[in-house]
Design an enzyme around this catalytic site. Structure first.
Site, PDB file in Angstrom:
ATOM      1  N   ASP A  79       0.816  -1.216   0.000  1.00  0.00           N
ATOM      2  CA  ASP A  79       0.000   0.000   0.000  1.00  0.00           C
ATOM      3  C   ASP A  79       0.848   1.265   0.000  1.00  0.00           C
ATOM      4  OD1 ASP A  79      -1.960  -1.879   0.360  1.00  0.00           O
ATOM      5  OD2 ASP A  79      -2.786  -0.999   2.194  1.00  0.00           O
ATOM      6  N   ASP A  80       0.189   2.365  -0.367  1.00  0.00           N
ATOM      7  CA  ASP A  80       0.626   3.753  -0.134  1.00  0.00           C
ATOM      8  C   ASP A  80       1.633   4.296  -1.137  1.00  0.00           C
ATOM      9  OD1 ASP A  80      -1.011   3.403   2.021  1.00  0.00           O
ATOM     10  OD2 ASP A  80       0.473   3.883   3.557  1.00  0.00           O
ATOM     11  N   HIS A 134      -5.549   9.591   0.903  1.00  0.00           N
ATOM     12  CA  HIS A 134      -5.373   8.741   2.077  1.00  0.00           C
ATOM     13  C   HIS A 134      -5.914   9.378   3.370  1.00  0.00           C
ATOM     14  CE1 HIS A 134      -3.501   5.754   4.721  1.00  0.00           C
ATOM     15  NE2 HIS A 134      -3.191   5.063   3.644  1.00  0.00           N
ATOM     16  N   HIS A 231       3.721  -2.377   3.043  1.00  0.00           N
ATOM     17  CA  HIS A 231       3.777  -1.025   2.473  1.00  0.00           C
ATOM     18  C   HIS A 231       5.077  -0.870   1.689  1.00  0.00           C
ATOM     19  CE1 HIS A 231       0.900  -0.744   5.772  1.00  0.00           C
ATOM     20  NE2 HIS A 231       0.352   0.248   5.118  1.00  0.00           N
TER      21      HIS A 231
END
Ligand SMILES: [Zn+2]
Length: 447
Positions: A79-80, A134, A231
């Site tokens: 993620d991210d 986010h 991540h």
């Protein structure tokens, strides 16, 4: 004749079994062989095609269903990103193992690093989205706020891919896993699958890479298979990932690459129970167990959000940790939630039982007393005299006579309740005075 036919059949089926075993071994070995320059690579064992509309929410951290994985199958998710400094290293580590993963990108990151999104696609990974900015408020945002967050995140990532929607998977991971029914319904209405996870490795926390490795392996072993949440913007993930992948291989785990179904690429056929982490085993004779009504679960499509303790969030520092931005504009808020930690002080408590629960109805007690045999009627040990009964028992066990035991019991009773003997007890005491005869303590009868 029959015997030889049977032997023949056995021989043929044994050969067939051996061939299929060989074939499956070859299938498992194939990815490593397909990984040029990396003969010991973990590889990707298979590609799973899923139809988001058939299973709109997955990941047992929050939902009933998860991906239809076999035991020891793992799906990696990141993620991210993209954040070049770390995302590129993650890509290199995955490439060295010929492992395919799913990346949930942030729209703003995609705008800042469109090349990073294209690299994911070029490497053969699945690209999905994770909102535009986010925000860690999805659980309480009104539709006019969460809809643009979802839509803009998709648009930004799509823009990085030249608008080619065939390259973007209709999968979405809610920031901070802060689910809400409205959000899930909106995503479902767009044919987008909500991805929670089966276990995280806490790589957003201020913990050493060795801890990330430990948590990843420990939690995977606990479930046996599932979706691992990582991540690609964290240096500790970069540091831990090679060891995680090596260990997965050593322990016989296999990587599954997930892609969305398209008209040309139908979903992998599955049975409904395969979408449960632990489907009912064939070895358990379920039909022999009593059927219980499932009213508790009716209308509850999702499980409650995991409590912090599930995620091993024992301190608040992770909530407040500051990320290094490395010159890249990041969301104003931290990527993970800032729930109002109450230090898990809300321990489950049962109501205090009412005193009446322990009362024996008067009529019942009379019946119990009447049930005593004539021999032991002097020894009417009631629940109100446990200490006296105990003394009587110990006296008996020391070899005292039953009469001594009775006297001791009475003495104890009087000392404990001076001048306050209940009606049953005083009647009892009078009887004992009038008729001093040999008695026996019913409860001491030998068995
Ligand atoms: Zn995130």
């Amino acid at each position: 004749m029959i015997a030889s036919v049977l032997v023949g059949i056995r021989k043929r089926s044994w050969i067939a079994l051996s061939l299929s075993l060989l074939a499956s071994t070859a299938a498992q070995a194939a990815p490593a062989a397909d990984c040029p320059g990396h003969p010991d690579a973990l590889g990707t064992s298979r590609t799973l095609v899923v139809d988001p509309r058939e299973h709109p929410m997955i990941g047992t951290m929050q939902y009933r269903e998860t991906l239809p994985l076999a035991d020891h199958e793992v799906v990696l998710t990141f993620d991210d990103g993209p954040l070049p400094k770390y995302s590129n290293q993650i890509l290199a580590i995955l490439a060295a193992q010929c492992v395919k993963a799913t990346f949930f990108t942030i729209g703003r990151q995609a705008n800042a690093n469109p090349e990073g999104v294209r690299k994911l696609i070029a490497a053969g990974h699945t690209v999905a989205t994770h909102s535009q900015n986010h925000p860690l408020t999805f659980q309480k945002m009104p539709p006019e706020k969460f809809k643009p967050e979802i839509d803009d995140g998709i648009a930004s990532t799509l823009a990085a891919l030249g608008g080619d929607s065939s390259k973007l998977a209709p999968f979405f991971r809610i920031p901070g896993l802060l689910r809400a029914e409205g959000v899930e319904q909106y995503l479902a209405s767009k044919g987008i699958q909500v991805w929670s996870a089966d276990f995280p490795a806490d790589d957003w926390r201020h913990i050493p890479p060795a801890r990330v490795y430990d948590l990843a392996i420990k939690r995977l072993e606990a479930k046996g298979k599932g979706i691992l949440l990582l991540h690609d913007i964290q240096p500790r993930t970069v540091a831990a990932l090679p060891r995680i992948l090596n260990e997965l291989k050593a322990r016989g785990y296999r990587i599954v690459h997930v892609v969305p179904a398209t008209p040309e690429r139908p979903a992998t056929p599955t049975e409904p129970q395969q979408w449960l982490l632990h489907p009912p085993s064939e070895n358990v004779a379920i039909s022999r167990w009593p059927k219980i009504p499932n009213f508790v679960f009716v209308g509850t499509m999702t499980l409650p959000a995991p409590v912090l303790s599930d995620l091993d969030w024992r301190d608040a520092e992770l909530i407040e940790h500051a990320r290094h931005t490395h010159g890249i504009p990041l969301p104003q808020q931290a990527p993970w939630p800032r729930p109002q930690l109450t230090r898990l002080s809300v321990a489950p408590a049962l109501p205090v039982p009412a005193a009446s629960v322990f009362k024996i109805p008067e009529a019942t007690r009379v019946t119990m007393l009447a049930a005593s045999t004539p021999v032991n009627r002097v020894e009417k040990v009631t629940a109100a005299q446990p200490a006296a009964a105990g003394l009587a028992v110990s006296a008996k066990s020391r070899g005292a006579t039953a009469r001594q035991a009775t006297r001791i019991r009475h003495a104890a009773h009087q000392s404990q309740h001076p001048g306050h003997a209940g009606p049953v007890a005083s009647k009892h005491a009078e009887q004992a005075k009038k008729k001093p005869r040999s008695v026996r303590v019913a409860s001491l009868k030998k068995r």
